[in-house]
Design a protein around this motif. Structure first.
Motif, PDB file in Angstrom:
ATOM      1  N   LYS A 144      29.158  -7.156 -18.574  1.00  0.00           N
ATOM      2  CA  LYS A 144      28.083  -7.201 -17.586  1.00  0.00           C
ATOM      3  C   LYS A 144      27.015  -8.201 -18.025  1.00  0.00           C
ATOM      4  N   PHE A 145      26.414  -8.858 -17.024  1.00  0.00           N
ATOM      5  CA  PHE A 145      25.451  -9.906 -17.312  1.00  0.00           C
ATOM      6  C   PHE A 145      24.191  -9.753 -16.465  1.00  0.00           C
ATOM      7  N   GLU A 146      23.099 -10.156 -17.058  1.00  0.00           N
ATOM      8  CA  GLU A 146      21.882 -10.430 -16.307  1.00  0.00           C
ATOM      9  C   GLU A 146      21.774 -11.940 -16.196  1.00  0.00           C
ATOM     10  N   CYS A 147      21.349 -12.429 -15.042  1.00  0.00           N
ATOM     11  CA  CYS A 147      21.268 -13.873 -14.826  1.00  0.00           C
ATOM     12  C   CYS A 147      19.888 -14.261 -14.332  1.00  0.00           C
ATOM     13  N   ASP A 148      19.211 -15.109 -15.091  1.00  0.00           N
ATOM     14  CA  ASP A 148      17.935 -15.686 -14.680  1.00  0.00           C
ATOM     15  C   ASP A 148      18.123 -17.181 -14.459  1.00  0.00           C
ATOM     16  N   ILE A 149      17.377 -17.736 -13.520  1.00  0.00           N
ATOM     17  CA  ILE A 149      17.410 -19.172 -13.263  1.00  0.00           C
ATOM     18  C   ILE A 149      16.248 -19.836 -13.994  1.00  0.00           C
ATOM     19  N   LEU A 150      16.543 -20.938 -14.656  1.00  0.00           N
ATOM     20  CA  LEU A 150      15.492 -21.675 -15.348  1.00  0.00           C
ATOM     21  C   LEU A 150      14.513 -22.248 -14.330  1.00  0.00           C
ATOM     22  N   ARG A 151      13.242 -21.918 -14.512  1.00  0.00           N
ATOM     23  CA  ARG A 151      12.227 -22.518 -13.648  1.00  0.00           C
ATOM     24  C   ARG A 151      11.933 -23.913 -14.199  1.00  0.00           C
ATOM     25  N   MET A 208      24.396  -5.441 -22.552  1.00  0.00           N
ATOM     26  CA  MET A 208      24.459  -6.396 -21.446  1.00  0.00           C
ATOM     27  C   MET A 208      23.999  -7.777 -21.923  1.00  0.00           C
ATOM     28  N   LYS A 209      24.831  -8.804 -21.672  1.00  0.00           N
ATOM     29  CA  LYS A 209      24.476 -10.151 -22.085  1.00  0.00           C
ATOM     30  C   LYS A 209      23.536 -10.792 -21.077  1.00  0.00           C
ATOM     31  N   LYS A 210      22.758 -11.759 -21.561  1.00  0.00           N
ATOM     32  CA  LYS A 210      21.806 -12.453 -20.698  1.00  0.00           C
ATOM     33  C   LYS A 210      22.221 -13.910 -20.565  1.00  0.00           C
ATOM     34  N   LEU A 211      22.199 -14.394 -19.327  1.00  0.00           N
ATOM     35  CA  LEU A 211      22.614 -15.762 -19.037  1.00  0.00           C
ATOM     36  C   LEU A 211      21.477 -16.520 -18.376  1.00  0.00           C
ATOM     37  N   LEU A 212      21.249 -17.738 -18.836  1.00  0.00           N
ATOM     38  CA  LEU A 212      20.243 -18.618 -18.250  1.00  0.00           C
ATOM     39  C   LEU A 212      20.969 -19.678 -17.442  1.00  0.00           C
ATOM     40  N   LEU A 213      20.704 -19.724 -16.143  1.00  0.00           N
ATOM     41  CA  LEU A 213      21.370 -20.654 -15.233  1.00  0.00           C
ATOM     42  C   LEU A 213      20.443 -21.816 -14.896  1.00  0.00           C
ATOM     43  N   LEU A 214      20.938 -23.033 -15.113  1.00  0.00           N
ATOM     44  CA  LEU A 214      20.201 -24.237 -14.752  1.00  0.00           C
ATOM     45  C   LEU A 214      20.813 -24.820 -13.499  1.00  0.00           C
ATOM     46  N   THR A 215      20.074 -24.768 -12.409  1.00  0.00           N
ATOM     47  CA  THR A 215      20.578 -25.271 -11.135  1.00  0.00           C
ATOM     48  C   THR A 215      19.412 -25.728 -10.281  1.00  0.00           C
ATOM     49  N   TRP A 216      19.715 -26.434  -9.204  1.00  0.00           N
ATOM     50  CA  TRP A 216      18.682 -26.782  -8.227  1.00  0.00           C
ATOM     51  C   TRP A 216      18.447 -25.572  -7.323  1.00  0.00           C
ATOM     52  N   LEU A 238      11.875 -25.756 -23.338  1.00  0.00           N
ATOM     53  CA  LEU A 238      13.232 -25.342 -22.991  1.00  0.00           C
ATOM     54  C   LEU A 238      13.849 -24.487 -24.093  1.00  0.00           C
ATOM     55  N   ARG A 239      13.680 -24.917 -25.337  1.00  0.00           N
ATOM     56  CA  ARG A 239      14.227 -24.160 -26.468  1.00  0.00           C
ATOM     57  C   ARG A 239      13.583 -22.780 -26.573  1.00  0.00           C
ATOM     58  N   ARG A 240      12.284 -22.723 -26.322  1.00  0.00           N
ATOM     59  CA  ARG A 240      11.570 -21.452 -26.410  1.00  0.00           C
ATOM     60  C   ARG A 240      12.099 -20.473 -25.366  1.00  0.00           C
ATOM     61  N   VAL A 241      12.315 -20.971 -24.136  1.00  0.00           N
ATOM     62  CA  VAL A 241      12.830 -20.118 -23.070  1.00  0.00           C
ATOM     63  C   VAL A 241      14.233 -19.616 -23.400  1.00  0.00           C
ATOM     64  N   SER A 242      15.058 -20.494 -24.000  1.00  0.00           N
ATOM     65  CA  SER A 242      16.467 -20.162 -24.244  1.00  0.00           C
ATOM     66  C   SER A 242      16.678 -19.102 -25.316  1.00  0.00           C
ATOM     67  N   GLU A 243      15.651 -18.809 -26.103  1.00  0.00           N
ATOM     68  CA  GLU A 243      15.802 -17.907 -27.257  1.00  0.00           C
ATOM     69  C   GLU A 243      16.355 -16.541 -26.877  1.00  0.00           C
ATOM     70  N   LYS A 244      15.994 -16.029 -25.717  1.00  0.00           N
ATOM     71  CA  LYS A 244      16.380 -14.656 -25.356  1.00  0.00           C
ATOM     72  C   LYS A 244      17.716 -14.582 -24.611  1.00  0.00           C
ATOM     73  N   TYR A 245      18.426 -15.725 -24.488  1.00  0.00           N
ATOM     74  CA  TYR A 245      19.671 -15.749 -23.712  1.00  0.00           C
ATOM     75  C   TYR A 245      20.888 -15.965 -24.612  1.00  0.00           C
ATOM     76  N   ASP A 246      21.996 -15.327 -24.215  1.00  0.00           N
ATOM     77  CA  ASP A 246      23.250 -15.458 -24.964  1.00  0.00           C
ATOM     78  C   ASP A 246      24.058 -16.671 -24.508  1.00  0.00           C
ATOM     79  N   ILE A 247      23.988 -16.989 -23.206  1.00  0.00           N
ATOM     80  CA  ILE A 247      24.750 -18.090 -22.629  1.00  0.00           C
ATOM     81  C   ILE A 247      23.815 -18.967 -21.790  1.00  0.00           C
ATOM     82  N   ILE A 248      23.998 -20.272 -21.925  1.00  0.00           N
ATOM     83  CA  ILE A 248      23.260 -21.223 -21.093  1.00  0.00           C
ATOM     84  C   ILE A 248      24.282 -21.895 -20.193  1.00  0.00           C
ATOM     85  N   MET A 249      24.067 -21.822 -18.877  1.00  0.00           N
ATOM     86  CA  MET A 249      25.029 -22.382 -17.921  1.00  0.00           C
ATOM     87  C   MET A 249      24.370 -23.448 -17.052  1.00  0.00           C
TER      88      MET A 249
END
Length: 390
Positions: free
Chosen positions: A43-50, A1-9, A123-134
Motif C-alpha cells: 500500500k502507498f500514500e502518494c503526494d505530488i511535488l509542489r 505503508m510506503k510513501k511516494l513522491l510524484l513529480l508531474t504537471w 527538493l532534497r529536503r522534501v524528498s527525505e520523508k519518501y521511499d520512492i520518487i516517481m
C-alpha cells in the motif's frame, strides 16, 4: 505503508494535465480502481511535488540574441499580445474556469508541501520523508520544454527512482539532449515512457531497458472514469461537444457546419491559452464553469465529439463516444504523434482527419475490438507499474 513522491504537471487549467495527474496518483494509492489483476499487496500514500516547471535556459548568450531577432519570434510576440488583449476582455470567464480547476485540485490532489520546491536543497529536503520518487506522466521529459527537475538527478543516493509514462512527445530525440538524458536516467530503477516512436532511441542513448506504457487516464479505465464524472447542467437537447487546443480555425468551422446540418446544439470548452483567438467562432457556445470531472460528463453525454486533444480522444474512446480528431498545429507536428499512436493502439486510425461529409457512428464490433486491444495494453502497463513500485 510506503510513501511516494510524484513529480508531474498539474497546473495551467488544462483538462488532460489535471486528469492524468489525478488518475495516476489515485491508481498508486488504490490500484483496485482499475479493475485489473494485481498480485501486489503493498500500500502507498502518494503526494505530488509542489513545483513550478522551469524550462531549461539556453547557455549561449549569442544564441539568445540570434533567437530574439528571428522573424518568427516577432510574429509570436505579436500573436501573444493579441491573445492577451482577448484574454483581458474575457477575464471574468477565465476566472470562473480557474476557480473550477482550483476546487478540483483541492479535492483530488494531495501535495508534498504548501509551497513550491524549486532549488536542489529544497527538493532534497522534501524528498527525505519518501521511499520512492516517481516522474510522470505527461510531457515532463519533452526536450522542447525540459525542466531537469523531472529527470530526478537531484534525488539523494539510495532513494528509489522510477518513471511512469514520462513523455518526450517527439518522434526523434535531438542529439544535443543525449548527454542530459544519459546522465540523468542511468540511475533510475525502472523507466517507462508514453511514446512509441522514440522508445528504442532513448533505450540506446541511456543503455537501459525502456518500457512503453499507456497514459494514466487510459490505465484508469472506463468504469473508474464513469464513476469520476460530475454532473453539469447542459439541457435536454442533443449536442456535439467541441474541445480544441490548436490554432486551426477551419476545424471549428467544420464542427459548426456539422451541427447545423444535423440539427444539433453545440457545447464547447474553449481555450484559455495563447490560441484563444482561434475559438472566436465557438465563443457563443462556450461553457466556462467546467472542472475536469465535468469535462468527462460533457463527453459522455455528447452525440459527437470534435477535437484535436489527446485526452479528449482517449476519453471519447473509453466511453464509446463517436468522435473525429484533427491535426493540432502545423508548426508542432510532434504534438499529433501521441494521438496517432493511441488511435493505432485502439484500431481507430480512420477517425484521424476524417472528412465531415463521411462521418459515421462507430459500430459495436469496432468498439469491442478497441476495448480488447486497449485492455491488453492496460494490463501490461499495470504490471509494469506494480513491479516498479516493489
Amino acid at each position: 505503508m510506503k510513501k511516494l513522491l510524484l513529480l508531474t504537471w498539474y497546473e495551467n487549467n488544462n483538462y488532460g494535465t489535471s486528469l492524468q495527474a489525478s488518475s495516476l496518483s489515485s491508481i498508486i494509492c488504490n490500484p483496485q480502481i482499475t479493475g485489473l489483476i494485481s498480485k501486489s499487496t503493498e500500500k502507498f500514500e502518494c503526494d505530488i511535488l509542489r513545483h513550478h516547471p522551469e524550462r531549461q535556459e539556453q547557455k549561449s548568450k549569442i544564441g539568445k540574441i540570434v533567437k530574439v531577432f528571428q522573424p518568427k519570434n516577432y510574429l509570436m510576440k505579436y500573436s501573444q499580445i493579441k491573445d492577451f488583449c482577448i484574454k483581458r476582455a474575457k477575464q471574468k470567464s477565465f476566472e470562473i474556469r480557474s476557480l473550477a480547476f482550483e476546487e478540483f485540485t483541492n479535492r483530488n490532489l494531495t501535495f508534498s508541501s504548501s509551497v513550491n520546491a524549486q532549488t536542489e536543497v529544497e527538493l532534497r529536503r522534501v524528498s527525505e520523508k519518501y521511499d520512492i520518487i516517481m516522474s510522470g506522466s505527461d510531457q515532463v521529459w519533452n526536450p522542447e520544454a525540459l525542466d531537469p527537475t523531472y529527470l530526478l538527478q537531484w534525488v539523494p543516493v539510495g532513494k528509489k527512482k522510477v518513471s511512469y509514462g514520462s513523455s518526450l512527445s517527439v518522434t526523434k530525440i535531438p542529439e544535443k539532449y543525449y548527454d542530459i538524458y544519459r546522465k540523468s536516467l542511468s540511475s533510475f530503477d525502472a523507466i517507462s515512457i508514453r511514446d512509441v516512436q522514440c522508445r528504442e532511441q532513448l533505450s540506446q542513448i541511456i543503455k537501459r531497458d525502456v518500457y512503453t506504457v499507456v497514459d494514466p487516464v487510459v490505465l484508469l479505465g472506463r468504469s473508474a472514469l464513469l464513476q469520476r464524472q460530475k454532473n453539469i447542467e447542459l439541457g435536454n437537447k442533443p449536442y456535439i461537444f467541441c474541445y480544441f487546443l490548436g490554432n486551426k480555425v477551419v476545424h471549428r468551422k467544420k464542427a459548426i457546419e456539422y451541427a447545423e446540418q444535423h440539427g444539433l446544439e453545440i457545447k464547447a470548452v474553449v481555450n484559455c491559452g495563447f490560441d484563444f483567438k482561434a475559438d472566436k467562432d465557438l465563443q457563443k457556445y462556450a461553457i466556462w464553469d467546467v472542472d475536469p470531472n465535468q469535462f468527462i460528463f460533457c463527453i459522455q453525454n455528447a452525440q459527437f465529439v470534435f477535437t484535436d486533444s489527446f485526452h479528449a480522444t482517449v476519453i471519447s474512446t473509453l466511453l464509446h463516444k463517436d468522435f473525429v480528431v484533427f491535426e493540432k498545429d502545423n508548426n508542432r507536428p510532434t504534438q499529433n504523434t501521441r494521438i496517432k499512436e493511441f488511435l493505432t493502439l485502439a484500431g481507430l486510425d480512420e477517425r484521424w482527419e476524417m472528412s465531415v461529409d463521411q462521418l459515421k457512428s462507430i459500430d459495436m464490433g469496432k468498439w469491442k475490438a478497441a476495448d480488447e486491444r486497449i485492455d491488453v495494453a492496460r494490463q501490461k502497463s499495470f504490471n509494469y507499474l506494480m513491479e516498479a513500485l516493489k
